[in-house]
Motif scaffolding. Structure first.
Motif, PDB file in Angstrom:
ATOM      1  N   GLN A 199       0.737   0.371   2.905  1.00 46.76           N
ATOM      2  CA  GLN A 199       0.216  -1.097   3.241  1.00 46.76           C
ATOM      3  C   GLN A 199       1.746  -1.213   3.844  1.00 46.76           C
ATOM      4  N   LEU A 200       1.506  -2.297   4.649  1.00 48.78           N
ATOM      5  CA  LEU A 200       2.146  -2.182   5.963  1.00 48.78           C
ATOM      6  C   LEU A 200       2.952  -3.880   5.674  1.00 48.78           C
ATOM      7  N   ASN A 201       4.647  -4.676   5.671  1.00 43.51           N
ATOM      8  CA  ASN A 201       4.916  -5.730   5.399  1.00 43.51           C
ATOM      9  C   ASN A 201       4.905  -6.386   6.200  1.00 43.51           C
ATOM     10  N   ARG A 202       4.053  -7.758   5.788  1.00 44.64           N
ATOM     11  CA  ARG A 202       4.037  -8.350   7.103  1.00 44.64           C
ATOM     12  C   ARG A 202       5.200 -10.122   7.248  1.00 44.64           C
ATOM     13  N   THR A 203       5.836  -9.102   6.691  1.00 45.98           N
ATOM     14  CA  THR A 203       7.424 -10.711   6.389  1.00 45.98           C
ATOM     15  C   THR A 203       8.217  -9.549   7.079  1.00 45.98           C
ATOM     16  N   PHE A 204       8.170  -8.437   7.722  1.00 43.11           N
ATOM     17  CA  PHE A 204       9.386  -7.988   8.109  1.00 43.11           C
ATOM     18  C   PHE A 204       9.464  -8.343  10.162  1.00 43.11           C
ATOM     19  N   SER A 205      10.747  -9.234  10.580  1.00 43.20           N
ATOM     20  CA  SER A 205      10.985  -9.469  11.428  1.00 43.20           C
ATOM     21  C   SER A 205      11.919  -8.496  12.524  1.00 43.20           C
ATOM     22  N   GLY A 206      12.014  -7.099  11.965  1.00 42.51           N
ATOM     23  CA  GLY A 206      12.703  -6.337  13.226  1.00 42.51           C
ATOM     24  C   GLY A 206      11.570  -5.950  13.623  1.00 42.51           C
ATOM     25  N   GLU A 207      12.102  -4.900  14.455  1.00 42.45           N
ATOM     26  CA  GLU A 207      11.115  -4.341  15.288  1.00 42.45           C
ATOM     27  C   GLU A 207      10.582  -3.453  14.777  1.00 42.45           C
ATOM     28  N   GLY A 208       9.072  -2.641  15.295  1.00 42.51           N
ATOM     29  CA  GLY A 208       8.243  -1.708  14.037  1.00 42.51           C
ATOM     30  C   GLY A 208       7.770  -3.119  13.804  1.00 42.51           C
ATOM     31  N   ALA A 209       7.097  -1.586  12.480  1.00 43.89           N
ATOM     32  CA  ALA A 209       5.645  -1.239  11.351  1.00 43.89           C
ATOM     33  C   ALA A 209       6.341  -0.968   9.967  1.00 43.89           C
ATOM     34  N   GLN A 210       7.324  -2.002   9.470  1.00 44.83           N
ATOM     35  CA  GLN A 210       8.168  -1.831   7.649  1.00 44.83           C
ATOM     36  C   GLN A 210       6.448  -1.538   6.974  1.00 44.83           C
ATOM     37  N   VAL A 211       6.554  -0.323   5.632  1.00 47.16           N
ATOM     38  CA  VAL A 211       6.627   0.092   5.243  1.00 47.16           C
ATOM     39  C   VAL A 211       6.630  -0.491   3.642  1.00 47.16           C
ATOM     40  N   ASP A 212       5.841  -1.443   2.969  1.00 49.59           N
ATOM     41  CA  ASP A 212       6.046  -2.036   2.111  1.00 49.59           C
ATOM     42  C   ASP A 212       7.035  -1.584   0.749  1.00 49.59           C
ATOM     43  N   ASP A 213       8.125  -2.179   0.773  1.00 50.69           N
ATOM     44  CA  ASP A 213       9.014  -1.273  -0.384  1.00 50.69           C
ATOM     45  C   ASP A 213       7.882  -0.743  -1.586  1.00 50.69           C
ATOM     46  N   LYS A 214       6.990  -1.781  -2.588  1.00 54.22           N
ATOM     47  CA  LYS A 214       6.319  -1.365  -3.186  1.00 54.22           C
ATOM     48  C   LYS A 214       6.406  -0.107  -3.485  1.00 54.22           C
ATOM     49  N   ALA A 215       6.214   0.357  -5.263  1.00 53.19           N
ATOM     50  CA  ALA A 215       6.031   1.769  -4.856  1.00 53.19           C
ATOM     51  C   ALA A 215       4.241   2.418  -4.615  1.00 53.19           C
ATOM     52  N   ASP A 216       3.967   1.866  -5.003  1.00 52.45           N
ATOM     53  CA  ASP A 216       2.245   2.155  -4.409  1.00 52.45           C
ATOM     54  C   ASP A 216       1.752   1.348  -2.976  1.00 52.45           C
ATOM     55  N   ALA A 217       2.672   1.665  -2.110  1.00 54.47           N
ATOM     56  CA  ALA A 217       2.887   1.426  -0.563  1.00 54.47           C
ATOM     57  C   ALA A 217       2.169   2.378  -0.317  1.00 54.47           C
ATOM     58  N   VAL A 218       2.899   3.404  -0.474  1.00 51.64           N
ATOM     59  CA  VAL A 218       1.865   4.369   0.286  1.00 51.64           C
ATOM     60  C   VAL A 218       0.897   5.074  -0.752  1.00 51.64           C
ATOM     61  N   THR A 219      -0.308   5.712  -0.927  1.00 54.61           N
ATOM     62  CA  THR A 219      -1.333   6.107  -1.782  1.00 54.61           C
ATOM     63  C   THR A 219      -1.196   7.531  -1.417  1.00 54.61           C
ATOM     64  N   SER A 220      -0.918   7.803  -2.753  1.00 64.76           N
ATOM     65  CA  SER A 220      -0.812   9.168  -3.282  1.00 64.76           C
ATOM     66  C   SER A 220      -2.214  10.152  -2.833  1.00 64.76           C
ATOM     67  N   GLY A 221      -1.531  11.075  -2.003  1.00 63.49           N
ATOM     68  CA  GLY A 221      -2.588  12.257  -1.240  1.00 63.49           C
ATOM     69  C   GLY A 221      -2.777  11.878  -0.717  1.00 63.49           C
ATOM     70  N   GLY A 222      -2.784  10.598   0.543  1.00 68.23           N
ATOM     71  CA  GLY A 222      -2.766  10.031   1.422  1.00 68.23           C
ATOM     72  C   GLY A 222      -2.088  11.089   2.678  1.00 68.23           C
ATOM     73  N   PRO A 223      -2.756  10.669   4.364  1.00 69.08           N
ATOM     74  CA  PRO A 223      -1.929  11.351   4.758  1.00 69.08           C
ATOM     75  C   PRO A 223      -0.671  10.999   5.010  1.00 69.08           C
ATOM     76  N   ALA A 224      -0.149   9.736   4.970  1.00 69.22           N
ATOM     77  CA  ALA A 224       1.751   9.870   4.578  1.00 69.22           C
ATOM     78  C   ALA A 224       2.043  10.089   3.412  1.00 69.22           C
ATOM     79  N   ALA A 225       1.987   9.987   2.548  1.00 70.19           N
ATOM     80  CA  ALA A 225       2.468  10.495   1.393  1.00 70.19           C
ATOM     81  C   ALA A 225       2.366  12.008   1.954  1.00 70.19           C
ATOM     82  N   LYS A 226       1.427  12.835   2.205  1.00 69.80           N
ATOM     83  CA  LYS A 226       1.949  14.518   2.212  1.00 69.80           C
ATOM     84  C   LYS A 226       3.096  14.735   3.623  1.00 69.80           C
ATOM     85  N   ALA A 227       2.819  13.399   4.687  1.00 70.28           N
ATOM     86  CA  ALA A 227       3.821  14.177   5.616  1.00 70.28           C
ATOM     87  C   ALA A 227       5.226  13.757   5.433  1.00 70.28           C
TER      88      ALA A 227
END
Length: 537
Positions: A451-479
């Motif tokens: 899940q991405l943080n839409r309020t981030f103002s810097g360059e790039g796409a920031q992953v939300d800092d919430k605990a469930d922002a990265v799906t467990s067992g998903g491609p990003a979590a595995k990487a």
């Protein structure tokens, strides 16, 4: 990864020189023609013509020459124009002078056998050398010798009368024209007539050779066979081949109104590819497909996908020629392209341009139903109604599906039009989606599971800092992606915004292995992952 749409924020002549009076007597450095006051040659109108004087007089001043040939006063004086029938300038006077001149050189009349030689040598009635006839001593002898004496042209008189030719042999100035001279005149007239006839025949023959005379009645040249053929690879040739495969789509949404879009034939089974936003209003209404020859066919929706803004229709025709889908990953900026469709309802319209940009992140649609397109940008004219039509390369293959246009910030969607910024879904993505829609009626979407943080103002796409922002067992979590990481690169390309990351992922296929560059605690990490299908779709 969230598919929620991104809502864009507010859009951070010299005065002319005065005329110089002309001095008639002056000659400037670049004005070499004499002024009217010093004119030495010119065209004289007929009403300014007068008799040329018998002897030339010395010019009197700068204007003497003009005084001779031009009228100097309208009423009287030496410069008054002569009448058209005056001694000089009259056809009648010229003819008489010419006749007198010829008569002076004409041979003598044949002697009358009845009178004999004595008649030819008879003395004039007034006697030889008589003062009453001062020219008799010069002419009588010559006449007696059988020769004509020359006395110069004189005005016509009794000598012109053939009946008086033998009465005064000593003063004879003209003689009756022999019969052979009249024969010569007839011969000359015949030659002139023959020349005129030859000119007419030659002119007609030349016109026939130039194909400018059509005996059927038309006087205009006609194009020969093959005059309308165009070379392969030309816009005209590509358009002629592609137009029969491009259709106009008409949607009747009942009380919600109607819409018009474009599409093109995918195969020989009657499948037509178009945009989802073209057919969406007709889900509960009627959809018609108008072919290039004007035939109208009822259409049904085979499948549609909001995220990719693509839909496949089916009509009961198997005799249509499909367009070939090309490889959009081989397209480069500057390639020439052709857009075909029905802009503003004007079917079978062809426009041209170039590819002006690639991988342009475009997110058209309403919030909640936005599409994510890694678009081909073109300056070919695209307007409402072009949606769903093909974007062709110069081999006639489809490299994109026209889907969106840019509009000036602050204007509404209803006022949008071509401003040289059109966007097309790449054909590689369209091919995968169309295959899935035809096979299963729906399309799969690759995700990485963040899940991405839409309020981030810097360059790039920031992953939300919430605990469930990265799906467990998903491609990003595995990487090894963690909450708070900033993704700044995808497959070697720089990522500046969340939308750019989303469209880059959507442009790939499920099962593709990709690389990510992330920033974490001031460090950059290279991660690899395999894309998986969105379980929610």
């Amino acid at each position: 990864m969230s598919d929620e749409p991104t809502t864009p924020g507010p859009e951070p002549t010299a005065a002319p020189e005065p005329a110089v009076p002309h001095d008639p007597g002056a000659v400037s450095g670049d004005e070499f023609a004499p002024t009217p006051a010093r004119e030495q040659t010119g065209i004289i109108d007929l009403h300014d013509t007068q008799a040329i004087p018998s002897r030339r007089t010395e010019p009197q001043g700068d204007d003497a020459w003009f005084d001779v040939f031009g009228g100097e006063h309208p009423n009287d004086g030496a410069g008054v124009p002569a009448r058209a029938d005056s001694a000089w300038g009259s056809d009648r006077a010229d003819a008489l002078a010419e006749q007198a001149h010829r008569s002076a050189y004409a041979p003598p009349a044949a002697a009358d056998p009845a009178t004999g030689p004595a008649a030819a040598g008879a003395a004039p009635a007034s006697g030889a050398g008589s003062p009453a006839d001062p020219i008799a001593p010069e002419t009588s002898g010559a006449a007696a010798a059988g020769h004509t004496a020359y006395a110069g042209p004189v005005p016509p008189g009794p000598a012109d009368d053939p009946s008086a030719g033998a009465s005064a042999a000593g003063t004879l100035l003209t003689a009756p024209a022999p019969a052979r001279r009249r024969g010569r005149g007839r011969l000359g007239a015949g030659i002139v007539a023959l020349c005129l006839l030859s000119g007419v025949i030659g002119g007609v023959a030349g016109q026939l050779v130039d194909d400018r005379v059509n005996l059927g009645g038309s006087t205009l040249p006609q194009p020969g066979p093959g005059a309308t053929q165009r070379p392969a690879g030309s816009v005209a040739n590509i358009a002629a081949v592609a137009l029969p495969s491009v259709v106009t789509i008409k949607v009747d949404a009942g009380s919600q109104g109607s819409a018009t879009g474009s599409g093109f034939v995918l195969d020989t089974k009657g499948h037509v590819l178009t945009n989802n936003h073209v057919v969406e209003p007709g889900v509960n209404g009627d959809i018609e497909v108008v072919l290039s020859n004007g035939d109208t066919e009822k259409a049904t929706i085979v499948g549609r996908d909001t995220s990719y803004d693509l839909a496949v229709l089916k009509i009961n025709r198997t005799d249509l020629k499909p367009l070939t889908l090309g490889a959009s990953d081989q397209v480069v900026v500057g390639d020439q392209v052709i857009a075909v469709g029905a802009p503003l309802g004007l079917d079978q319209t062809v426009t041209t341009g170039i590819v002006s940009a690639l991988n342009r992140p475009v997110q058209p649609g309403d919030p909640g139903e936005a599409s994510y397109i890694n678009a081909i940008q073109t300056d070919a004219a695209i307007n409402p109604g072009n949606s769903g039509g093909p974007l062709l390369d110069m081999t006639g293959k489809v490299i994109g599906v026209n889907s969106a246009i840019a509009r000036v910030p602050g204007t509404s969607g209803s006022t949008g039009g071509s401003i040289g910024l059109g966007f097309a879904i790449p054909s590689d993505q369209a091919r995968r989606t169309a295959d899935q829609l035809i096979t299963t009626g729906k399309a799969t979407h690759p995700v990485i599971g963040v899940q991405l943080n839409r309020t981030f103002s810097g360059e790039g796409a920031q992953v939300d800092d919430k605990a469930d922002a990265v799906t467990s067992g998903g491609p990003a979590a595995k990487a090894g992606v963690k909450p708070g990481d900033v993704i700044v690169g995808f497959e070697g390309k720089r990522i500046r915004t969340p939308d750019q990351l989303i469209v880059s992922i959507r442009a790939r296929a499920v099962g593709d292995t990709v690389s990510l560059k992330v920033q974490r605690d001031g460090k950059e990490l290279e991660l690899r992952m395999t894309l998986e299908a969105d379980p929610a779709k």
